[in-house]
Design an enzyme around this catalytic site. Structure first.
Site, PDB file in Angstrom:
ATOM      1  CG  ASP A 201     -23.405  28.869  -2.148  1.00  0.00           C
ATOM      2  OD1 ASP A 201     -24.455  29.302  -2.650  1.00  0.00           O
ATOM      3  OD2 ASP A 201     -23.316  28.500  -0.959  1.00  0.00           O
ATOM      4  CD  GLU A 315     -29.988  27.955  -4.223  1.00  0.00           C
ATOM      5  OE1 GLU A 315     -30.049  26.718  -4.364  1.00  0.00           O
ATOM      6  OE2 GLU A 315     -29.578  28.493  -3.192  1.00  0.00           O
TER       7      GLU A 315
END
Ligand code: ZN
Length: 535
Positions: A201, A315
């Site tokens: 992330d 992402e």
């Protein structure tokens, strides 16, 4: 499964729940450990299970040596692993089961055994999840995956059990391998057999990508936030034109004129909304996100090269920017990503309203609903891809809205809330330790809050000593206390006193000793996040 081991253990393949129930006492006796029933699995002539003696958890393997030798001498069939399994490490001994002399090996939950487990039992390795509703459960302590599995089981959501940003790893003193390995062992312990993801992330640099690729992550969230020009929002027309001219056009592989021409026509979304990027809107969007797009495309290409053909998911997150992402900006960003050859599975806009850490949504729910609906419409039109909700912990008032509008096009990310619930478990188990942690959090909050989006007022956080034991458990629901505890996790986990960890070891040991309470506390809280999204 070779018949001899199966006969010796009284099992038939594949292992039914009933068979496992019958074998568990036998495995417990053989390993002299308490056995996690859901962990028991048989594959290629080996029975695998997780056993525990006090705080000492071990990966246990049981096999019949003579049988494996017989198998090894046969030409191996496709997909059959060579036996005996030599890539695991651990102490070996012999046990008698059903008249057979079997080998039992008990190994530490370390990196070598996690890697071997992922090779031999592929369900313990992360996979790509596709465009299906997903739930990310970050686990900062490396103890919560079993609780996350229990919360997600039966919801139909695709879970991400390994999820951590480099920032959080630095703050907790963990490595990408450790994050991956604790997820693997958690999945193994709980017997989760469906796919799960691993999300690296908020990656900011090529080095971040390299470190997490090496650890086997399958999803990569690039955060180009440092390259977003937040001044664009309020800049004058002249400043915008100047900044627009100075964009890194060669990296963007276009020029000012062709970019402007590309947006001459309005876009009609599936919702029938029409998005027009007139000159003013386009310039602002391009100035705000131009450098971030160039950075994202460069990171994507670096990642593709590093993955070398292995499947991965991508992402782009701009959730930590100063101002909300408008629908026109969202359209601009994804059209440019497409033009630059980036393929992504999810995108995290900065939504309207406040997404503070570990507390509910602050803002107008109607405004959230209409802008979220538009973001989903853009994702349908240009994708489909998922709208990723970052800082998604504890946003209970928006879940029903997001679930209703998004269908499969949603990815909810949480992390800090599992730490907070672990701290709540501490409050239930050890009031003294909890009071110390809370007092330390109050002391650290003014410094630690700097890099987080929070607004807690310390004046509203009660003094730890003023609280009764019952109040300690529920004070975790108080807004300011929750935020103060949330942003200070790194300080709590790395604080030292007299050259030794001040809280970390006690915290971990307490949660391990009382893992039933820990799991139940986290599970109950996470379930409130996933239930509104259940299929
Ligand atoms: Zn985020």
């Amino acid at each position: 499964m070779p018949s001899s081991l199966l006969q010796a253990t009284g099992l038939t393949a594949p292992l039914t729940e009933d068979a496992v129930r019958r074998i568990v006492p036998e495995l417990a006796r053989a390993s002299e450990r308490e056995v996690y029933p859901r962990s028991v699995v048989a594959s290629n002539g080996v029975i695998y299970f997780l056993g525990r003696r006090m705080l000492d958890k071990r990966l246990c393997l049981l096999w019949d040596e003579s049988d494996l030798v017989a198998r090894a001498s046969r030409p191996s069939r496709a997909g059959e692993t060579p036996a005996p399994p030599t890539d695991f490490c651990g102490e070996r001994s012999h046990v008698q089961i059903g008249g057979l002399r079997l080998v039992i090996q008990a190994g530490y939950l370390d990196h070598q055994n996690a890697a071997a487990l992922r090779r031999h039992l592929p369900f313990t390795a992360p996979q790509t999840l596709g465009v299906q509703a997903a739930f990310g459960a970050g686990d900062r302590l490396g103890l919560a995956t079993p609780a996350h599995v229990r919360a997600v089981r039966g919801t139909g959501l695709r879970p991400v059990f390994a999820q951590q940003s480099i920032r959080e790893m630095t703050r907790t003193g963990r490595t990408p391998d450790e994050v991956m390995d604790t997820a693997t062992f958690g999945v193994f312990q709980e017997g989760w057999r469906d796919p799960f993801g691993a999300d690296a992330d908020h990656l900011k640099t090529a080095q971040d990508i390299d470190a997490t690729v090496a650890a086997g992550f399958t999803m990569f969230t690039i955060d180009p936030g440092d390259h977003v020009d937040n001044e664009a929002e309020t800049a004058s027309a002249d400043t915008l034109r100047e900044k627009f001219g100075a964009l890194p056009w060669s990296e963007l592989e276009t020029g000012a004129d062709s970019l402007t021409r590309a947006y001459a026509d309005p876009v009609r979304l599936p919702s029938d909304a029409v998005v027009t990027l007139d000159e003013g809107v386009l310039l602002r969007a391009a100035v705000k996100y131009g450098r971030a797009l160039a950075h994202t495309a460069a990171m994507y290409r670096h990642l593709s090269g590093r993955m070398g053909g292995r499947p991965f998911e991508f992402e782009m997150s701009v959730d930590e920017t100063a101002t909300p992402t408008s629908v026109a900006e969202h359209v601009f960003v994804v059209r440019e990503l497409q033009r630059l050859g980036v393929k992504w599975v999810s995108l995290a806009p900065r939504f309207v309203g406040e997404f503070e850490k570990g507390v509910d949504y602050i803002g107008d729910l109607g405004a959230f609903e209409s802008s979220f609906a538009q973001h989903v419409a853009v994702a349908q039109h240009f994708g489909p891809y998922k709208i990723s909700i970052h800082s998604g912990s504890d946003k209970f008032s928006i879940y029903p809205i997001a679930a209703r509008l998004s269908g499969d096009l949603v990815h909810l990310k949480t992390a800090g809330t599992s730490y907070l619930e672990a701290v709540r478990a501490i409050a239930k188990i050890d009031a003294v330790l909890f009071r110390e942690i809370l007092a330390f959090a109050i002391e650290r909050y003014p410094v630690d809050r700097a890099s987080y989006h929070v607004s807690a007022d310390l004046a509203k956080v009660p003094a730890p000593d003023s609280l009764s034991e019952d109040q300690l458990v529920t004070i975790l629901d108080q807004f300011d206390t929750r935020e103060a505890l949330h942003v200070t996790f790194g300080s709590v986990l790395t604080a030292e006193a007299g050259g030794k960890p001040r809280f970390r070891d006690r915290l971990m040991k307490t949660l391990q000793e009382h893992e039933g309470i820990h799991y139940e506390t986290v599970r109950a809280h996470i379930e409130r996040h996933v239930r509104p999204f259940a299929r």
